[in-house]
Design a protein around this motif. Sequence first.
Motif, PDB file in Angstrom:
ATOM      1  N   GLU A  45       0.835  -1.192   0.000  1.00  0.00           N
ATOM      2  CA  GLU A  45       0.000   0.000   0.000  1.00  0.00           C
ATOM      3  C   GLU A  45       0.871   1.242   0.000  1.00  0.00           C
ATOM      4  N   ASN A  46       0.475   2.257  -0.761  1.00  0.00           N
ATOM      5  CA  ASN A  46       1.192   3.523  -0.911  1.00  0.00           C
ATOM      6  C   ASN A  46       2.471   3.399  -1.736  1.00  0.00           C
ATOM      7  N   LEU A  47       2.726   2.240  -2.315  1.00  0.00           N
ATOM      8  CA  LEU A  47       3.848   2.068  -3.235  1.00  0.00           C
ATOM      9  C   LEU A  47       3.312   1.878  -4.655  1.00  0.00           C
ATOM     10  N   GLN A  48       4.139   2.217  -5.626  1.00  0.00           N
ATOM     11  CA  GLN A  48       3.738   2.073  -7.024  1.00  0.00           C
ATOM     12  C   GLN A  48       4.629   1.044  -7.710  1.00  0.00           C
ATOM     13  N   LEU A  49       4.030   0.256  -8.570  1.00  0.00           N
ATOM     14  CA  LEU A  49       4.765  -0.780  -9.290  1.00  0.00           C
ATOM     15  C   LEU A  49       5.689  -0.142 -10.322  1.00  0.00           C
ATOM     16  N   ILE A  50       6.977  -0.495 -10.255  1.00  0.00           N
ATOM     17  CA  ILE A  50       7.950  -0.031 -11.247  1.00  0.00           C
ATOM     18  C   ILE A  50       7.978  -0.984 -12.432  1.00  0.00           C
ATOM     19  N   LYS A  51       8.090  -2.273 -12.126  1.00  0.00           N
ATOM     20  CA  LYS A  51       8.275  -3.264 -13.180  1.00  0.00           C
ATOM     21  C   LYS A  51       8.005  -4.648 -12.612  1.00  0.00           C
TER      22      LYS A  51
ATOM     23  N   GLY B 264       7.146   4.835  -8.601  1.00  0.00           N
ATOM     24  CA  GLY B 264       6.855   3.938  -9.709  1.00  0.00           C
ATOM     25  C   GLY B 264       7.863   4.041 -10.832  1.00  0.00           C
ATOM     26  N   MET B 265       9.088   4.500 -10.529  1.00  0.00           N
ATOM     27  CA  MET B 265      10.134   4.625 -11.540  1.00  0.00           C
ATOM     28  C   MET B 265      11.496   4.675 -10.855  1.00  0.00           C
TER      29      MET B 265
END
Length: 281
Positions: A33-39, A55-56
């Motif tokens: 939660e509160n994190l974004q998928l990079i890859k 996310g990058m």
Amino acid sequence: MKLKYLLPIVCFTLFFSCSTDDNDDTMLINEVENLQLIKTIENGDQSIELYNEKGMFETGYNMISLRIKDNNTNTYVEDATISWMPVMQMPTMQHSCPKSEITKAIGKDTVYQGFIIYQMTFEDGSGWSLTLDYTINDVDYSVTETINVMQYENQNTASFMGSDDSRYIVALIAPKAPSIAINNMKVGLFKMENMMTFPVVEDYTIALDPRMPGMGNHSSPNNTDLTYNSADHFYYGNLSLTMTGYWKLNLKLLDASGTVLKGEDVTENNESSSLYLDLEF
């Protein structure tokens, strides 16, 4: 027991059981939660998911969260050993960058964490690959995937040669959200042992002199130099920011004996140090 007393008990038990099951479903925790998928990196029966706050990947300090998904059971692995090797492919050579070990995130069952400090990138973000080696149930796996690393808008990392003929990398970690106040400043300092190894530098001093070039190059009060913290292997000091705008964080690197390895004092005749980081807020 008479039936008229038994039926309420049965109904109450069934209701309580159903209510408990419903509560269990609502209490499921999202560990990213509160994190974004990079890859997502696919490797046969496993998928490795990489996350951070943006996310990058960017130049400078990147705190990264990882999960390994078992594609056969659609569940996340809770007991794995993971290591990594980021590599940048240059026209005539290749090199790595400072990185941490990967450990289980505190309080998480399926999330692992570590940091990578990318000291440079190509203009289009290309050039980097990431190799992940991991072990699950005594079986070893490995996968390598190309990644994009974008250029951060300010100079949050510097790679330089010291007067001792050693190459160093310094990276700004905090403040992430600067404010008009005395901010806690945190940086990482590493030495290039070879093209693939960048150990932490211990017990040096990083002198700090923040200036505003667009405002007469004025400084600020109550700054302190950065010193080494053996608990987490980073350097800490106080950064005083008295107004919003662009700040150049002039630095000098001194070894354990006090010898200046890189950087100069800011004077009337020398507006900035050759070693600096910067920020704008």
